[in-house]
Design an enzyme around this catalytic site. Structure first.
Site, mmCIF file in Angstrom:
data_model
loop_
_atom_site.group_PDB
_atom_site.id
_atom_site.type_symbol
_atom_site.label_atom_id
_atom_site.label_comp_id
_atom_site.label_asym_id
_atom_site.label_seq_id
_atom_site.Cartn_x
_atom_site.Cartn_y
_atom_site.Cartn_z
ATOM 1 N N ASP A 12 43.481 48.864 33.725
ATOM 2 C CA ASP A 12 42.131 49.261 33.858
ATOM 3 C C ASP A 12 41.998 50.963 33.330
ATOM 4 O O ASP A 12 42.252 51.861 34.005
ATOM 5 C CB ASP A 12 41.730 49.225 35.327
ATOM 6 C CG ASP A 12 41.568 47.814 35.684
ATOM 7 O OD1 ASP A 12 41.040 46.821 34.928
ATOM 8 O OD2 ASP A 12 42.200 47.438 36.798
ATOM 9 N N LEU A 64 36.260 39.502 32.276
ATOM 10 C CA LEU A 64 35.180 39.857 32.142
ATOM 11 C C LEU A 64 34.248 39.514 33.148
ATOM 12 O O LEU A 64 33.113 39.787 33.307
ATOM 13 C CB LEU A 64 34.933 39.906 30.626
ATOM 14 C CG LEU A 64 35.655 40.562 29.827
ATOM 15 C CD1 LEU A 64 35.062 40.453 28.214
ATOM 16 C CD2 LEU A 64 35.715 42.007 30.125
ATOM 17 N N HIS A 67 28.875 35.865 34.579
ATOM 18 C CA HIS A 67 27.956 35.331 35.427
ATOM 19 C C HIS A 67 26.488 35.471 35.031
ATOM 20 O O HIS A 67 25.889 36.661 35.048
ATOM 21 C CB HIS A 67 28.285 35.918 36.927
ATOM 22 C CG HIS A 67 27.316 35.144 37.736
ATOM 23 N ND1 HIS A 67 27.585 35.497 39.360
ATOM 24 C CD2 HIS A 67 26.647 34.303 37.811
ATOM 25 C CE1 HIS A 67 26.985 34.792 40.081
ATOM 26 N NE2 HIS A 67 26.089 33.908 39.174
ATOM 27 N N ASP A 68 26.062 34.325 34.338
ATOM 28 C CA ASP A 68 24.371 34.622 33.827
ATOM 29 C C ASP A 68 24.055 32.982 33.511
ATOM 30 O O ASP A 68 24.675 32.211 34.069
ATOM 31 C CB ASP A 68 24.653 35.320 32.595
ATOM 32 C CG ASP A 68 23.337 36.069 32.181
ATOM 33 O OD1 ASP A 68 22.338 35.587 32.295
ATOM 34 O OD2 ASP A 68 23.335 37.045 31.679
ATOM 35 N N ILE A 69 22.984 33.041 32.870
ATOM 36 C CA ILE A 69 22.375 31.571 32.759
ATOM 37 C C ILE A 69 23.324 30.956 31.842
ATOM 38 O O ILE A 69 24.097 31.688 30.896
ATOM 39 C CB ILE A 69 20.918 31.574 32.327
ATOM 40 C CG1 ILE A 69 20.758 32.290 30.940
ATOM 41 C CG2 ILE A 69 19.974 32.218 33.453
ATOM 42 C CD1 ILE A 69 19.565 32.085 29.956
ATOM 43 N N THR A 72 23.559 31.784 27.967
ATOM 44 C CA THR A 72 24.094 33.022 27.705
ATOM 45 C C THR A 72 25.600 32.977 27.921
ATOM 46 O O THR A 72 26.232 33.661 27.125
ATOM 47 C CB THR A 72 23.186 34.127 28.636
ATOM 48 O OG1 THR A 72 22.023 34.107 28.506
ATOM 49 C CG2 THR A 72 24.054 35.545 28.426
ATOM 50 N N ARG A 188 49.900 43.428 46.810
ATOM 51 C CA ARG A 188 50.513 44.809 46.867
ATOM 52 C C ARG A 188 52.115 44.662 47.438
ATOM 53 O O ARG A 188 52.326 44.195 48.380
ATOM 54 C CB ARG A 188 49.736 45.351 48.074
ATOM 55 C CG ARG A 188 48.509 45.950 47.725
ATOM 56 C CD ARG A 188 48.372 47.069 46.781
ATOM 57 N NE ARG A 188 47.056 47.643 46.269
ATOM 58 C CZ ARG A 188 46.482 47.183 45.215
ATOM 59 N NH1 ARG A 188 46.989 46.039 44.518
ATOM 60 N NH2 ARG A 188 45.294 47.517 44.970
ATOM 61 N N ARG A 218 46.798 48.895 40.099
ATOM 62 C CA ARG A 218 47.281 50.142 40.519
ATOM 63 C C ARG A 218 48.749 50.138 40.769
ATOM 64 O O ARG A 218 49.572 51.133 40.462
ATOM 65 C CB ARG A 218 46.255 50.813 41.450
ATOM 66 C CG ARG A 218 44.900 51.071 40.837
ATOM 67 C CD ARG A 218 43.968 51.084 41.788
ATOM 68 N NE ARG A 218 43.643 49.758 42.569
ATOM 69 C CZ ARG A 218 42.580 49.811 43.206
ATOM 70 N NH1 ARG A 218 41.863 50.725 43.621
ATOM 71 N NH2 ARG A 218 42.245 48.361 43.784
HETATM 72 O O1 C5P Z 1 46.087 45.661 41.863
HETATM 73 P P1 C5P Z 1 44.566 46.398 41.965
HETATM 74 O O2 C5P Z 1 43.787 46.323 43.240
HETATM 75 O O3 C5P Z 1 44.620 47.469 41.111
HETATM 76 O O4 C5P Z 1 43.763 45.522 40.885
HETATM 77 C C1 C5P Z 1 42.561 45.757 40.552
HETATM 78 C C2 C5P Z 1 42.222 44.874 39.203
HETATM 79 O O5 C5P Z 1 42.183 43.341 39.587
HETATM 80 C C3 C5P Z 1 40.729 45.049 38.790
HETATM 81 O O6 C5P Z 1 40.802 44.784 37.210
HETATM 82 C C4 C5P Z 1 39.861 44.028 39.301
HETATM 83 O O7 C5P Z 1 38.800 43.819 38.369
HETATM 84 C C5 C5P Z 1 40.986 42.704 39.424
HETATM 85 N N1 C5P Z 1 40.310 42.144 40.525
HETATM 86 C C6 C5P Z 1 40.409 40.593 40.260
HETATM 87 N N2 C5P Z 1 39.855 39.911 41.027
HETATM 88 C C7 C5P Z 1 39.785 40.422 42.474
HETATM 89 C C8 C5P Z 1 40.287 41.436 42.738
HETATM 90 C C9 C5P Z 1 40.605 42.485 41.509
HETATM 91 O O8 C5P Z 1 40.289 40.348 39.037
HETATM 92 N N3 C5P Z 1 39.700 39.476 43.315
#
Ligand code: C5P
Length: 238
Positions: A12, A64, A67-69, A72, A188, A218
């Site tokens: 990210d 990504l 979530h749309d119609i 789309t 984690r 992270r």
């Molecule tokens: O491990 P961390 O919390 O940093 O991961 C965050 C990433 O995981 C973000 O890119 C977030 O969009 C994605 N994510 C996800 N689905 C979730 C929770 C986080 O794709 N339910």
């Protein structure tokens, strides 16, 4: 492509060089790479193509969460699937028709570009939401019930699997076909900061429960030595 990466480090960042650096680490450790909204909104499809060009063997998850119609979403997936990615996702709560259209778009786009058709996954309930949050939105019932309902809908639409929290893996494995792919964020390693996540597990717990792939952001990107962190996680899970 590396055969079966376990970890998709979530990169990210808006910075393409930073993302490239992590892509190389992911490639070296034979893991995958997750690129999401921050990267995409900053670098666009060209950014994804640049990383794909630099790391042709890397398994990509383009996260990504469309979530749309239906129309789309089909058109969006048609374009995104030309980027030669391995996984792509939509919100399962967009409904069965939207998911079916997403699949059509993915097949169409990949075929037009002459690349592999990405596996389309349905996002169930974000790991940052707990039952209190869901009630505030107006989603009543237990998280398990909702995730199960969305997982069945995803399967009925013909998608390859879901993105779900580690807490739901065992339930999904008991109730769904064996090859239903489970991509699991909210992971984690012991001792790392929880951040905004709520429904979390360690990498080993999630794999033991039956996850196919782990999305870890992270704890890896913020580590002093991300490569060592990936290797430590893999070793811990072995
Ligand atoms: O491990 P961390 O919390 O940093 O991961 C965050 C990433 O995981 C973000 O890119 C977030 O969009 C994605 N994510 C996800 N689905 C979730 C929770 C986080 O794709 N339910």
């Amino acid at each position: 492509m590396s055969q079966n990466p376990i970890i998709y480090p979530s990169i990210d960042t808006p910075d393409i060089d930073h993302a490239l650096h992590f892509a190389k680490i992911a490639e070296k450790t034979k893991q995958g790479l997750k690129l999401g909204l921050e990267f995409f909104n900053s670098n666009g499809p060209q950014g994804v193509a640049k990383i794909r060009g630099a790391c042709p063997d890397l398994s990509f998850f383009l996260d990504l969460k469309y979530h749309d119609i239906p129309n789309t979403v089909r058109a969006a997936l048609r374009e995104a699937s030309k980027l030669d990615v391995d996984y792509i996702n939509v919100h399962a709560s967009g409904g069965i028709e939207m998911m079916k259209y997403a699949l059509e778009g993915a097949q169409d786009g990949a075929q037009k570009a002459g690349v592999r058709v990405p596996k389309v996954l349905g996002v169930t309930i974000l790991t940052s939401l707990d039952e209190e949050d869901m009630e505030l939105i107006g989603f009543y019932g237990s998280t398990d019930e909702l995730v199960m309902r969305l997982a069945r809908l995803t399967d009925e639409a013909g998608l390859s699997g879901i993105v779900c929290s580690a807490m739901e893996i065992e339930m999904i494995r008991r109730n769904m076909r064996k090859d239903f792919t489970l991509m699991v964020p909210g992971i984690r390693p012991a001792g790392s900061d929880i951040g905004d996540q709520k429904r979390i597990m360690t990498p080993k717990q999630a794999l033991d429960a039956g996850a196919d792939h782990l999305v870890i952001g992270r704890p890896i990107t913020g580590a002093e030595d991300p490569e060592k962190m990936i290797e430590d996680i893999l070793q811990d899970c072995a």
